[in-house]
Write a protein that holds these residues in place. Structure first.
Motif, mmCIF file in Angstrom:
data_model
loop_
_atom_site.group_PDB
_atom_site.id
_atom_site.type_symbol
_atom_site.label_atom_id
_atom_site.label_comp_id
_atom_site.label_asym_id
_atom_site.label_seq_id
_atom_site.Cartn_x
_atom_site.Cartn_y
_atom_site.Cartn_z
ATOM 1 N N THR A 34 0.833 -1.196 0.000
ATOM 2 C CA THR A 34 0.000 0.000 0.000
ATOM 3 C C THR A 34 0.870 1.250 0.000
ATOM 4 N N THR A 35 0.454 2.256 -0.766
ATOM 5 C CA THR A 35 1.107 3.558 -0.762
ATOM 6 C C THR A 35 0.323 4.495 0.149
ATOM 7 N N TYR A 36 1.024 5.192 1.064
ATOM 8 C CA TYR A 36 0.379 6.115 2.004
ATOM 9 C C TYR A 36 0.830 7.547 1.723
ATOM 10 N N ILE A 37 -0.139 8.445 1.547
ATOM 11 C CA ILE A 37 0.132 9.880 1.435
ATOM 12 C C ILE A 37 -0.663 10.562 2.537
ATOM 13 N N VAL A 38 0.039 11.339 3.358
ATOM 14 C CA VAL A 38 -0.572 11.912 4.552
ATOM 15 C C VAL A 38 -0.288 13.405 4.614
ATOM 16 N N GLY A 39 -1.063 14.112 5.418
ATOM 17 C CA GLY A 39 -0.813 15.529 5.592
ATOM 18 C C GLY A 39 -1.742 16.137 6.626
ATOM 19 N N HIS A 40 -1.392 17.340 7.047
ATOM 20 C CA HIS A 40 -2.174 18.067 8.035
ATOM 21 C C HIS A 40 -3.331 18.809 7.375
ATOM 22 N N SER A 41 -4.480 18.792 8.021
ATOM 23 C CA SER A 41 -5.526 19.774 7.743
ATOM 24 C C SER A 41 -5.337 20.909 8.745
ATOM 25 N N TRP A 42 -5.719 22.116 8.338
ATOM 26 C CA TRP A 42 -5.478 23.275 9.198
ATOM 27 C C TRP A 42 -6.761 24.063 9.400
ATOM 28 N N GLU A 43 -6.884 24.639 10.577
ATOM 29 C CA GLU A 43 -7.994 25.541 10.884
ATOM 30 C C GLU A 43 -7.527 26.968 10.654
ATOM 31 N N GLY A 44 -8.215 27.678 9.769
ATOM 32 C CA GLY A 44 -7.908 29.082 9.554
ATOM 33 C C GLY A 44 -6.761 29.355 8.617
ATOM 34 N N ARG A 45 -6.258 28.337 7.923
ATOM 35 C CA ARG A 45 -5.203 28.568 6.944
ATOM 36 C C ARG A 45 -5.299 27.500 5.864
ATOM 37 N N PRO A 46 -4.781 27.783 4.674
ATOM 38 C CA PRO A 46 -4.932 26.833 3.570
ATOM 39 C C PRO A 46 -4.128 25.560 3.784
ATOM 40 N N SER A 47 -4.662 24.469 3.280
ATOM 41 C CA SER A 47 -3.964 23.185 3.222
ATOM 42 C C SER A 47 -4.592 22.368 2.111
ATOM 43 N N PRO A 48 -3.792 21.613 1.350
ATOM 44 C CA PRO A 48 -4.380 20.782 0.299
ATOM 45 C C PRO A 48 -5.296 19.696 0.839
ATOM 46 N N PHE A 49 -5.198 19.394 2.137
ATOM 47 C CA PHE A 49 -6.024 18.349 2.739
ATOM 48 C C PHE A 49 -7.320 18.885 3.343
ATOM 49 N N ASN A 50 -7.517 20.195 3.372
ATOM 50 C CA ASN A 50 -8.664 20.766 4.076
ATOM 51 C C ASN A 50 -10.010 20.322 3.508
ATOM 52 N N GLY A 51 -10.086 20.078 2.210
ATOM 53 C CA GLY A 51 -11.361 19.758 1.596
ATOM 54 C C GLY A 51 -11.773 18.301 1.684
ATOM 55 N N ILE A 52 -10.889 17.432 2.195
ATOM 56 C CA ILE A 52 -11.200 15.999 2.166
ATOM 57 C C ILE A 52 -12.427 15.671 3.010
ATOM 58 N N SER A 53 -12.508 16.194 4.226
ATOM 59 C CA SER A 53 -13.610 15.835 5.123
ATOM 60 C C SER A 53 -14.968 16.254 4.582
ATOM 61 N N SER A 54 -15.036 17.368 3.881
ATOM 62 C CA SER A 54 -16.331 17.895 3.452
ATOM 63 C C SER A 54 -16.680 17.560 2.014
ATOM 64 N N ARG A 55 -15.691 17.177 1.190
ATOM 65 C CA ARG A 55 -15.971 17.039 -0.239
ATOM 66 C C ARG A 55 -15.703 15.662 -0.818
ATOM 67 N N ALA A 56 -14.868 14.863 -0.184
ATOM 68 C CA ALA A 56 -14.510 13.569 -0.761
ATOM 69 C C ALA A 56 -15.725 12.649 -0.854
#
Length: 205
Positions: free
Chosen positions: A115-137
């Motif tokens: 398995t390939t794992y790609i991980v990252g931080h979501s942030w409150e109040g600042r941009p992150s490429p992971f921010n949209g995963i919880s609401s849009r995926a």
């Protein structure tokens, strides 16, 4: 083969280290995901020190990920363990809005053996490429991972949440050749839960 993630991780907001360990996943339907795009610091799981890097002929390091449905268009950086992190059983990802590939696990492409794992931080109040995963995926989304060998298209099979203290024995750590897993913080439970995307490669034409 079931493997365990035995490492700790410090969240981007500077909280104390949290163990990301075992238990069962909670499958979330698209309707169950939060509609707010507000995210906080995520904790990404780290690879087990009891499994070394794998050699995967014909597979290649991921260098970019594009996931249009969540507005992700991001370079992917390698993330491995230092000797100190390995000895302490802990991993502190850089506190940056970047995507990280966990190097001791799999690489994507023909010949992948893990398995390939790609991980990252979501942030409150600042941009992150992971921010949209919880609401849009959504299941069925398509995303593209680029490597030195060319682009690979994946389709999202499943979206689940895992409690950070019950992730260690999750089936997401099973060795599944070709599978892609994305992990970040789940916005409905900013400090206790991660959201996990599991995706499979589409056959090449």
């Amino acid at each position: 083969m079931r493997r365990k993630a035995v490492l700790s991780l410090v969240g981007a907001a500077g909280l104390a280290a949290a163990i990301l360990g075992g238990g069962s996943a909670q499958t979330r339907s698209p309707e169950a995901l939060p509609q707010s795009s507000l995210s906080a610091a995520a904790e990404a799981p780290s690879p087990s020190v009891e499994h070394g890097p794998l050699q995967e002929a014909a597979a290649s390091q991921p260098v970019h990920i594009a996931y249009p449905a969540v507005e992700m268009d991001q370079a992917v950086l390698p993330l491995s363990l230092t000797e100190q992190e390995a000895s302490l059983g802990s991993l502190v990802p850089p506190p940056t809005p970047d995507a990280y590939w966990l190097t001791p696990y799999g690489t994507p492409g023909p010949g992948s053996t893990n398995t390939t794992y790609i991980v990252g931080h979501s942030w409150e109040g600042r941009p992150s490429p992971f921010n949209g995963i919880s609401s849009r995926a959504q299941p069925g989304d398509r995303l593209t991972v680029s490597t030195a060998q060319g682009p690979l298209v994946f389709t999202v099979d499943e979206i689940t949440t895992e409690y950070k203290d019950t992730l260690r024995d999750s089936a997401i750590w099973d060795r599944v050749p070709g599978r892609l897993v994305l992990i970040t913080r789940f916005t409905e439970d900013l400090w206790g839960t991660n959201i996990i995307i599991q995706a499979s490669p589409l056959p090449s034409d």
